[in-house]
Motif scaffolding. Structure first.
Motif, PDB file in Angstrom:
ATOM      1  N   GLU A  70       0.852  -1.179   0.000  1.00 30.90           N
ATOM      2  CA  GLU A  70       0.000   0.000   0.000  1.00 30.90           C
ATOM      3  C   GLU A  70       0.892   1.235   0.000  1.00 30.90           C
ATOM      4  N   HIS A  72       1.394   5.078   0.407  1.00 31.00           N
ATOM      5  CA  HIS A  72       0.742   6.182   1.105  1.00 31.00           C
ATOM      6  C   HIS A  72       1.110   7.522   0.482  1.00 31.00           C
ATOM      7  N   ARG A  84       6.483   6.482   0.524  1.00 29.96           N
ATOM      8  CA  ARG A  84       6.279   5.842   1.829  1.00 29.96           C
ATOM      9  C   ARG A  84       5.227   4.794   1.580  1.00 29.96           C
ATOM     10  N   HIS A  85       5.563   3.536   1.888  1.00 30.17           N
ATOM     11  CA  HIS A  85       4.617   2.458   1.636  1.00 30.17           C
ATOM     12  C   HIS A  85       4.645   1.450   2.776  1.00 30.17           C
ATOM     13  N   THR A  86       3.591   0.656   2.844  1.00 31.51           N
ATOM     14  CA  THR A  86       3.486  -0.410   3.825  1.00 31.51           C
ATOM     15  C   THR A  86       3.395  -1.736   3.084  1.00 31.51           C
ATOM     16  N   ARG A  88       2.524  -5.669   3.695  1.00 29.17           N
ATOM     17  CA  ARG A  88       1.910  -6.651   4.582  1.00 29.17           C
ATOM     18  C   ARG A  88       2.188  -8.031   4.002  1.00 29.17           C
ATOM     19  N   CYS A  98       4.202  -6.748   9.105  1.00 27.05           N
ATOM     20  CA  CYS A  98       3.802  -5.486   8.496  1.00 27.05           C
ATOM     21  C   CYS A  98       4.955  -4.495   8.677  1.00 27.05           C
ATOM     22  N   GLU A 100       6.550  -0.654   7.443  1.00 27.00           N
ATOM     23  CA  GLU A 100       6.448   0.631   6.759  1.00 27.00           C
ATOM     24  C   GLU A 100       7.833   0.977   6.219  1.00 27.00           C
ATOM     25  N   THR A 120      13.374   0.997   7.034  1.00 28.05           N
ATOM     26  CA  THR A 120      12.168   0.240   7.344  1.00 28.05           C
ATOM     27  C   THR A 120      11.803   0.377   8.823  1.00 28.05           C
ATOM     28  N   LEU A 123       6.008  -2.622  11.897  1.00 28.55           N
ATOM     29  CA  LEU A 123       4.793  -2.247  12.623  1.00 28.55           C
ATOM     30  C   LEU A 123       4.166  -3.429  13.350  1.00 28.55           C
TER      31      LEU A 123
END
Length: 136
Positions: A70, A72, A84-86, A88, A98, A100, A120, A123
């Motif tokens: 994802e 952001h 900036r991404h996440t 999962r 997870c 970020e 990194t 999360l």
């Protein structure tokens, strides 16, 4: 070849999806789509050349069952890229991670990544997964 407005560029979500979440796609074919031959990456302070990066991805392909990316925030200007991404991940053992990621990159003239410098932040996940961004 210099980039023109018609030259397509890759992005991190597409690149990571091809590398990690499309197991039927050959690793080297996926890498060639998104990363220049002279690609280098620094993750949490550790530099890898393309061979080291591919070793990392080969390892992840053995432990990752599924996942998603994802984005952001994302910005591309000239030959520069930032996002900036996440990520999962569900691992083959059923556990989840997870992470970020804060990323700064440079494109090669053909629109593939030439360098990526990322930090990194885990999360969620087990302490043993803290280094998943550079695990081999």
């Amino acid at each position: 070849m210099p980039r023109t407005d018609a030259t397509p560029r890759t992005d991190i979500a597409t690149a990571l999806t091809d590398l990690l979440f499309r197991p039927g796609l050959d690793l080297h074919e996926a890498a060639d789509r998104h990363f220049a031959p002279d690609y280098r990456q620094r993750t949490d302070g550790r530099w890898d050349d393309r061979a080291g990066f591919l070793a990392h991805i080969a390892h992840l392909r053995q432990v990752v069952a599924s996942g998603s990316v994802e984005v952001h925030d994302e910005l591309a200007q000239g030959d520069r890229y930032a996002d900036r991404h996440t990520v999962r991940i569900t691992k083959t053992d059923g556990s989840t991670v997870c992470v970020e990621v804060y990323l700064f990159g440079e494109f090669a003239p053909d629109g593939r990544f030439r360098t990526i410098n990322e930090t990194t932040l885990m999360l969620a996940g087990a302490e043993a997964d803290r280094g998943i961004g550079s695990a081999r």
